[in-house]
Motif scaffolding. Structure first.
Motif, PDB file in Angstrom:
ATOM      1  N   VAL A  93     -31.407  22.022 -58.520  1.00  0.00           N
ATOM      2  CA  VAL A  93     -31.951  23.214 -57.868  1.00  0.00           C
ATOM      3  C   VAL A  93     -32.695  24.030 -58.913  1.00  0.00           C
ATOM      4  O   VAL A  93     -32.093  24.500 -59.888  1.00  0.00           O
ATOM      5  CB  VAL A  93     -30.834  24.063 -57.229  1.00  0.00           C
ATOM      6  N   GLY A  94     -34.008  24.212 -58.739  1.00  0.00           N
ATOM      7  CA  GLY A  94     -34.794  24.937 -59.726  1.00  0.00           C
ATOM      8  C   GLY A  94     -35.625  26.040 -59.123  1.00  0.00           C
ATOM      9  O   GLY A  94     -36.062  25.956 -57.968  1.00  0.00           O
ATOM     10  N   LEU A  95     -35.852  27.079 -59.912  1.00  0.00           N
ATOM     11  CA  LEU A  95     -36.713  28.193 -59.526  1.00  0.00           C
ATOM     12  C   LEU A  95     -37.872  28.306 -60.505  1.00  0.00           C
ATOM     13  O   LEU A  95     -37.657  28.324 -61.719  1.00  0.00           O
ATOM     14  CB  LEU A  95     -35.928  29.503 -59.506  1.00  0.00           C
ATOM     15  N   SER A  96     -39.101  28.371 -59.985  1.00  0.00           N
ATOM     16  CA  SER A  96     -40.294  28.647 -60.772  1.00  0.00           C
ATOM     17  C   SER A  96     -40.446  27.649 -61.921  1.00  0.00           C
ATOM     18  O   SER A  96     -40.637  26.464 -61.680  1.00  0.00           O
ATOM     19  CB  SER A  96     -40.245  30.093 -61.270  1.00  0.00           C
ATOM     20  N   GLN A  97     -40.383  28.105 -63.179  1.00  0.00           N
ATOM     21  CA  GLN A  97     -40.441  27.176 -64.305  1.00  0.00           C
ATOM     22  C   GLN A  97     -39.383  26.086 -64.146  1.00  0.00           C
ATOM     23  O   GLN A  97     -39.628  24.912 -64.422  1.00  0.00           O
ATOM     24  CB  GLN A  97     -40.217  27.934 -65.612  1.00  0.00           C
ATOM     25  N   LEU A 118     -36.907  23.051 -54.762  1.00  0.00           N
ATOM     26  CA  LEU A 118     -38.013  23.632 -55.515  1.00  0.00           C
ATOM     27  C   LEU A 118     -38.301  25.010 -54.948  1.00  0.00           C
ATOM     28  O   LEU A 118     -38.929  25.142 -53.897  1.00  0.00           O
ATOM     29  CB  LEU A 118     -39.252  22.743 -55.411  1.00  0.00           C
ATOM     30  N   ALA A 119     -37.822  26.046 -55.616  1.00  0.00           N
ATOM     31  CA  ALA A 119     -37.989  27.415 -55.143  1.00  0.00           C
ATOM     32  C   ALA A 119     -39.023  28.132 -56.012  1.00  0.00           C
ATOM     33  O   ALA A 119     -39.007  28.011 -57.239  1.00  0.00           O
ATOM     34  CB  ALA A 119     -36.657  28.164 -55.182  1.00  0.00           C
ATOM     35  N   GLY A 120     -39.921  28.861 -55.375  1.00  0.00           N
ATOM     36  CA  GLY A 120     -40.935  29.582 -56.123  1.00  0.00           C
ATOM     37  C   GLY A 120     -41.732  28.675 -57.030  1.00  0.00           C
ATOM     38  O   GLY A 120     -41.993  29.008 -58.190  1.00  0.00           O
ATOM     39  N   VAL A 121     -42.147  27.545 -56.507  1.00  0.00           N
ATOM     40  CA  VAL A 121     -42.806  26.537 -57.339  1.00  0.00           C
ATOM     41  C   VAL A 121     -44.322  26.652 -57.221  1.00  0.00           C
ATOM     42  O   VAL A 121     -44.845  26.918 -56.153  1.00  0.00           O
ATOM     43  CB  VAL A 121     -42.343  25.117 -56.959  1.00  0.00           C
ATOM     44  N   GLY A 122     -45.017  26.486 -58.348  1.00  0.00           N
ATOM     45  CA  GLY A 122     -46.459  26.316 -58.253  1.00  0.00           C
ATOM     46  C   GLY A 122     -47.346  27.347 -58.893  1.00  0.00           C
ATOM     47  O   GLY A 122     -48.571  27.206 -58.845  1.00  0.00           O
ATOM     48  N   SER A 123     -46.795  28.402 -59.513  1.00  0.00           N
ATOM     49  CA  SER A 123     -47.665  29.395 -60.137  1.00  0.00           C
ATOM     50  C   SER A 123     -48.596  28.731 -61.152  1.00  0.00           C
ATOM     51  O   SER A 123     -48.141  28.040 -62.062  1.00  0.00           O
ATOM     52  CB  SER A 123     -46.838  30.473 -60.844  1.00  0.00           C
ATOM     53  N   GLY A 124     -49.884  28.943 -60.989  1.00  0.00           N
ATOM     54  CA  GLY A 124     -50.847  28.393 -61.924  1.00  0.00           C
ATOM     55  C   GLY A 124     -51.048  26.906 -61.832  1.00  0.00           C
ATOM     56  O   GLY A 124     -51.697  26.316 -62.698  1.00  0.00           O
ATOM     57  N   ALA A 125     -50.514  26.281 -60.779  1.00  0.00           N
ATOM     58  CA  ALA A 125     -50.539  24.815 -60.703  1.00  0.00           C
ATOM     59  C   ALA A 125     -51.705  24.270 -59.912  1.00  0.00           C
ATOM     60  O   ALA A 125     -51.943  23.069 -59.919  1.00  0.00           O
ATOM     61  CB  ALA A 125     -49.240  24.301 -60.078  1.00  0.00           C
ATOM     62  N   LEU A 214     -37.020  11.359 -52.261  1.00  0.00           N
ATOM     63  CA  LEU A 214     -35.752  12.078 -52.347  1.00  0.00           C
ATOM     64  C   LEU A 214     -35.713  13.231 -51.342  1.00  0.00           C
ATOM     65  O   LEU A 214     -36.747  13.857 -51.075  1.00  0.00           O
ATOM     66  CB  LEU A 214     -35.568  12.648 -53.756  1.00  0.00           C
ATOM     67  N   PRO A 215     -34.551  13.545 -50.787  1.00  0.00           N
ATOM     68  CA  PRO A 215     -34.444  14.759 -49.973  1.00  0.00           C
ATOM     69  C   PRO A 215     -34.874  15.975 -50.793  1.00  0.00           C
ATOM     70  O   PRO A 215     -34.358  16.191 -51.902  1.00  0.00           O
ATOM     71  CB  PRO A 215     -32.955  14.828 -49.618  1.00  0.00           C
ATOM     72  N   THR A 216     -35.815  16.741 -50.263  1.00  0.00           N
ATOM     73  CA  THR A 216     -36.388  17.852 -51.021  1.00  0.00           C
ATOM     74  C   THR A 216     -36.515  19.083 -50.138  1.00  0.00           C
ATOM     75  O   THR A 216     -37.022  19.008 -49.023  1.00  0.00           O
ATOM     76  CB  THR A 216     -37.775  17.483 -51.572  1.00  0.00           C
ATOM     77  N   LEU A 217     -36.041  20.208 -50.667  1.00  0.00           N
ATOM     78  CA  LEU A 217     -36.208  21.500 -50.012  1.00  0.00           C
ATOM     79  C   LEU A 217     -37.146  22.345 -50.866  1.00  0.00           C
ATOM     80  O   LEU A 217     -36.911  22.531 -52.063  1.00  0.00           O
ATOM     81  CB  LEU A 217     -34.864  22.214 -49.854  1.00  0.00           C
ATOM     82  N   ILE A 218     -38.203  22.862 -50.245  1.00  0.00           N
ATOM     83  CA  ILE A 218     -39.134  23.776 -50.894  1.00  0.00           C
ATOM     84  C   ILE A 218     -38.897  25.160 -50.309  1.00  0.00           C
ATOM     85  O   ILE A 218     -38.866  25.327 -49.085  1.00  0.00           O
ATOM     86  CB  ILE A 218     -40.586  23.336 -50.670  1.00  0.00           C
ATOM     87  N   VAL A 219     -38.707  26.158 -51.169  1.00  0.00           N
ATOM     88  CA  VAL A 219     -38.447  27.527 -50.718  1.00  0.00           C
ATOM     89  C   VAL A 219     -39.495  28.445 -51.326  1.00  0.00           C
ATOM     90  O   VAL A 219     -39.760  28.381 -52.534  1.00  0.00           O
ATOM     91  CB  VAL A 219     -37.045  28.001 -51.144  1.00  0.00           C
ATOM     92  N   CYS A 220     -40.071  29.317 -50.494  1.00  0.00           N
ATOM     93  CA  CYS A 220     -41.107  30.225 -50.991  1.00  0.00           C
ATOM     94  C   CYS A 220     -41.019  31.558 -50.266  1.00  0.00           C
ATOM     95  O   CYS A 220     -40.816  31.598 -49.048  1.00  0.00           O
ATOM     96  CB  CYS A 220     -42.494  29.610 -50.786  1.00  0.00           C
ATOM     97  N   PRO A 239     -42.786  12.895 -49.218  1.00  0.00           N
ATOM     98  CA  PRO A 239     -42.498  12.291 -47.917  1.00  0.00           C
ATOM     99  C   PRO A 239     -41.236  12.784 -47.230  1.00  0.00           C
ATOM    100  O   PRO A 239     -41.105  12.644 -46.015  1.00  0.00           O
ATOM    101  CB  PRO A 239     -42.397  10.792 -48.237  1.00  0.00           C
ATOM    102  N   ASN A 240     -40.295  13.377 -47.998  1.00  0.00           N
ATOM    103  CA  ASN A 240     -39.043  13.811 -47.363  1.00  0.00           C
ATOM    104  C   ASN A 240     -38.758  15.265 -47.710  1.00  0.00           C
ATOM    105  O   ASN A 240     -37.639  15.623 -48.069  1.00  0.00           O
ATOM    106  CB  ASN A 240     -37.881  12.916 -47.788  1.00  0.00           C
ATOM    107  N   ALA A 241     -39.799  16.103 -47.604  1.00  0.00           N
ATOM    108  CA  ALA A 241     -39.667  17.519 -47.960  1.00  0.00           C
ATOM    109  C   ALA A 241     -39.665  18.398 -46.738  1.00  0.00           C
ATOM    110  O   ALA A 241     -40.365  18.142 -45.750  1.00  0.00           O
ATOM    111  CB  ALA A 241     -40.814  17.931 -48.889  1.00  0.00           C
ATOM    112  N   GLY A 242     -38.876  19.469 -46.809  1.00  0.00           N
ATOM    113  CA  GLY A 242     -38.908  20.540 -45.825  1.00  0.00           C
ATOM    114  C   GLY A 242     -39.278  21.835 -46.513  1.00  0.00           C
ATOM    115  O   GLY A 242     -38.995  22.017 -47.699  1.00  0.00           O
ATOM    116  N   LEU A 243     -39.915  22.736 -45.780  1.00  0.00           N
ATOM    117  CA  LEU A 243     -40.384  23.995 -46.344  1.00  0.00           C
ATOM    118  C   LEU A 243     -39.727  25.169 -45.629  1.00  0.00           C
ATOM    119  O   LEU A 243     -39.794  25.276 -44.406  1.00  0.00           O
ATOM    120  CB  LEU A 243     -41.907  24.098 -46.207  1.00  0.00           C
TER     121      LEU A 243
END
Length: 290
Positions: A93-97, A118-125, A214-220, A239-243
Motif C-alpha cells: 500500500v503506497g501513497l504518492s512517492q 496506489l493512492a495519490g499516484v502520478g504527480s509529475g508523471a 495483480l489486484p490493484t486499487l487506485i485511490v485519488c 488490467p485488474n485495477a479499480g479506481l
C-alpha cells in the motif's frame, strides 16, 4: 529500535503490529513511518502491518551519497523489508512517492505481491510537464538545503493539494507538518533531487502495465489535480485495477479521510483475498448509449 539492513548497508527503521496476512505501508515524500498510524491501528486488528521509513528519513540511515536515494532503491528497499521479516508475499500500500515505488514493486516483484494500492499516484508523471517537474524537483532540493525543513514544511500550508486537509483537520495537519519539519535535510534534499528529480514517467511503462494483472486499487482525491489524469490512465491500462475517487479531498488521502480510506482499502483487501476482485469484463469497455 528495529531496523532492517539493506544489501548496500543502509538501516531502515520499521514498526509492526498485529498478525495475519501482511500489509506493507509505503509512505509519501512528505511523510515517514508515522504517516500510516490511522491504518496501522485499524488494519492490525486482523493483519500483520508494517510501516517503515525510507532511507534518508527519520529513524533510518541518511546516506550522504545522493545516488543512493533513487526510485529503484525505494522499490528494492520494500523488497528488503519483506526479506528481513521473512514475508513471502504482502499487500503493498503506497501513497504518492510511495505509490510510485509500489507500482514498480508490482512490476518488478509480482511474485512477492498479493495486491497493490496506489493512492495519490502520478504527480509529475504525465507526458506533458514531466521534464519540468524534474527540473522543479532539483530546484526544490536546493531550497531545502539552503532554508531547511521547517521552511519547506511551512510552504505546505499554501499548497493547493494540501489545503483541504488543513481546512478539515487543523490539528492533524499541524502534526503532519511538524513531523515533516523533523526530517533530515540531507535525506530530504537527496530524495527530492534523485528520486523525484530523476524518476521516469509512469507512461514509459505502458506495455508492462498492460500485462500486470495483480489486484490493484487506485485511490485519488478529486482536489488532487496533479494525480487525476494519471490515476485515470492507470485505471485504463492496468488490467485488474479499480479506481476510488474521494470527493472534496486532496493529496494525503489516508490522513485527510482516514475512515473512508480504511473502508475502501478494507473492502479491496477482503475481495482480493477471496479471489473476487475481478478484471473488468471486456464487453463493458466499448459501451455506448443505452
Amino acid at each position: 529500535m528495529p531496523h532492517a539492513i539493506t544489501p548496500d548497508g543502509v538501516k531502515l527503521y520499521y514498526e509492526e503490529a498485529g498478525s495475519g496476512t501482511p500489509i506493507l505501508f509505503v509512505h509519501e515524500y512528505c511523510g515517514d513511518w508515522r504517516a500510516w498510524e490511522p491504518q496501522m491501528r485499524f488494519f492490525s486488528r486482523r493483519h500483520r502491518c508494517i510501516t517503515y521509513s525510507f532511507r534518508g528519513y527519520p529513524g533510518s540511515d541518511v546516506p550522504p551519497n545522493g545516488d543512493m536515494n533513487g526510485q529503484q532503491h525505494a522499490v528494492d528497499d520494500a523488497l528488503h523489508m519483506l526479506d528481513h521479516l521473512k514475508i513471502p508475499k504482502a499487500h503493498i500500500v503506497g501513497l504518492s512517492q510511495g505509490a510510485f515505488a509500489t507500482a514498480h514493486f508490482g512490476r518488478c516483484y509480482a511474485d512477492r505481491t498479493l495486491s497493490l494500492t496506489l493512492a495519490g499516484v502520478g504527480s509529475g508523471a504525465g507526458l506533458e510537464g514531466h521534464e519540468q517537474f524534474k527540473r522543479d524537483a532539483v530546484t526544490t532540493a536546493a531550497l531545502i538545503r539552503k532554508d531547511g525543513m521547517a521552511k519547506y514544511a511551512e510552504s505546505l500550508t499554501t499548497n493547493p493539494t494540501r489545503s483541504r486537509f488543513r481546512l478539515k483537520d487543523p490539528r492533524g495537519f499541524d502534526e503532519f507538518t511538524k513531523h515533516l519539519s523533523e526530517h533530515p535535510v540531507v535525506g530530504a534534499a537527496n530524495t527530492m533531487e534523485n528520486y523525484q528529480g530523476k524518476r521516469p514517467s509512469l507512461y514509459d511503462f505502458e506495455e508492462e502495465w498492460k500485462t500486470l494483472d495483480l489486484p490493484t486499487l487506485i485511490v485519488c482525491g478529486d482536489e488532487d489535480d496533479p494525480c487525476l489524469q494519471p490515476s485515470l490512465y492507470l485505471k485504463q491500462v492496468l488490467p485488474n485495477a479499480g479506481l476510488a475517487m474521494f470527493a472534496k479531498t486532496g493529496h494525503a488521502v489516508n490522513l485527510e479521510e482516514p475512515d473512508a480510506f480504511n473502508r475502501e482499502l478494507w473492502n479491496f483487501i477482503v475481495l482480493a483475498e477471496a479471489g473476487q476482485w475481478m478484471p473488468r469484463h471486456p464487453a463493458t469497455k466499448d459501451a455506448g448509449l443505452i
